[in-house]
Design an enzyme around this catalytic site. Structure first.
Site, PDB file in Angstrom:
ATOM      1  CG  ASP A   8      35.311  40.636  43.724  1.00 48.91           C
ATOM      2  OD1 ASP A   8      35.808  40.452  44.846  1.00 48.91           O
ATOM      3  OD2 ASP A   8      35.336  39.780  42.815  1.00 48.91           O
ATOM      4  NE  ARG A   9      42.694  40.807  45.559  1.00 48.70           N
ATOM      5  CZ  ARG A   9      43.435  40.117  46.421  1.00 48.70           C
ATOM      6  NH1 ARG A   9      43.912  40.670  47.509  1.00 48.70           N
ATOM      7  NH2 ARG A   9      43.671  38.833  46.203  1.00 48.70           N
ATOM      8  CG  ASP A  10      41.193  38.103  43.846  1.00 48.54           C
ATOM      9  OD1 ASP A  10      42.033  39.003  43.724  1.00 48.54           O
ATOM     10  OD2 ASP A  10      41.163  37.331  44.824  1.00 48.54           O
ATOM     11  CG  ASN A  52      34.075  36.741  50.111  1.00 51.69           C
ATOM     12  OD1 ASN A  52      33.760  37.656  50.863  1.00 51.69           O
ATOM     13  ND2 ASN A  52      33.184  35.941  49.547  1.00 51.69           N
ATOM     14  CD  GLN A  53      41.607  37.976  49.350  1.00 48.25           C
ATOM     15  OE1 GLN A  53      42.477  37.100  49.318  1.00 48.25           O
ATOM     16  NE2 GLN A  53      41.133  38.527  48.239  1.00 48.25           N
ATOM     17  CB  CYS A  90      35.344  38.206  54.392  1.00 45.73           C
ATOM     18  SG  CYS A  90      34.892  36.700  55.299  1.00 45.73           S
ATOM     19  CG  ASP A 127      34.725  37.855  39.367  1.00 45.85           C
ATOM     20  OD1 ASP A 127      34.539  38.165  40.571  1.00 45.85           O
ATOM     21  OD2 ASP A 127      35.587  37.037  39.014  1.00 45.85           O
TER      22      ASP A 127
END
Length: 186
Positions: A8-10, A52-53, A90, A127
């Site tokens: 995941d990114r954030d 997810n964006q 997304c 996270d």
């Protein structure tokens, strides 16, 4: 097939924000995350990001801005000697019923096509409880990254007590690769 790591990114690479990451200026890297990605690359792993964006659906930023943010993250990783091979995102809101928004497995399945790998052998680090659910739905290996937070409590209470937890990407990578985490690249 090469070994892959999906993340995941954030909240894993960069700090999450309740106000969304709307520009490059909002990107604050979690200490050690860039060096950890470089270590994974140098150890022969393909790296894919699934994020997810929904800020796009909410009109907080455009896909063009998101691509600029991703280019910036990739440049920072590259400068440290690492490589993110693929990013899947997304753009939909939570109620749009798409197949890509985590906890659905679509983003991970798309990454597995782009970076041919066996999902059953691929860790997915996230996270949020939706990351754990997406990993399980895709048949990947769920890894929870993060210190004490509400999602960690949920994971412990629900059916996921066996999901391994690490404080940070850097901590997981140092244990996975058997090295001391590098906080600074040379």
């Amino acid at each position: 097939m090469k070994k892959a790591i999906f993340l995941d990114r954030d909240g894993v690479i960069n700090q999450d924000s309740p106000h969304y990451i709307r520009s490059i200026n909002d990107v604050i890297f979690i200490p050690g995350s860039i060096a950890a990605l470089a270590q994974l690359t140098q150890a022969g792993y393909q790296i894919g990001v699934a994020t997810n964006q929904s800020g796009i659906a909410r009109n907080y930023y455009t896909q063009q801005t998101l691509h600029k943010i991703h280019d910036y993250i990739c440049q920072q990783v590259h400068a440290a000697g690492g490589e993110i091979q693929a990013i899947e995102f997304c753009p939909h809101g939570p109620d749009e019923g798409c197949q890509c928004r985590k906890p659905k497995p679509g983003l991970l399945q798309a990454l597995a096509k782009r970076l041919p790998c066996l999902l059953s052998e691929t860790p997915f680090l996230g996270d949020k409880i939706s990351d754990i659910q997406a990993a399980l739905a895709a048949g990947a290996i769920p890894i929870f990254i993060g210190k004490e937070n509400s999602d960690l409590d949920l994971i412990r209470q629900r059916e996921y007590p066996k999901v391994p937890r690490f404080d940070s990407l850097a901590q997981w990578v140092s244990l996975k690769l058997g090295s001391t985490p590098l906080m600074h690249s040379h």
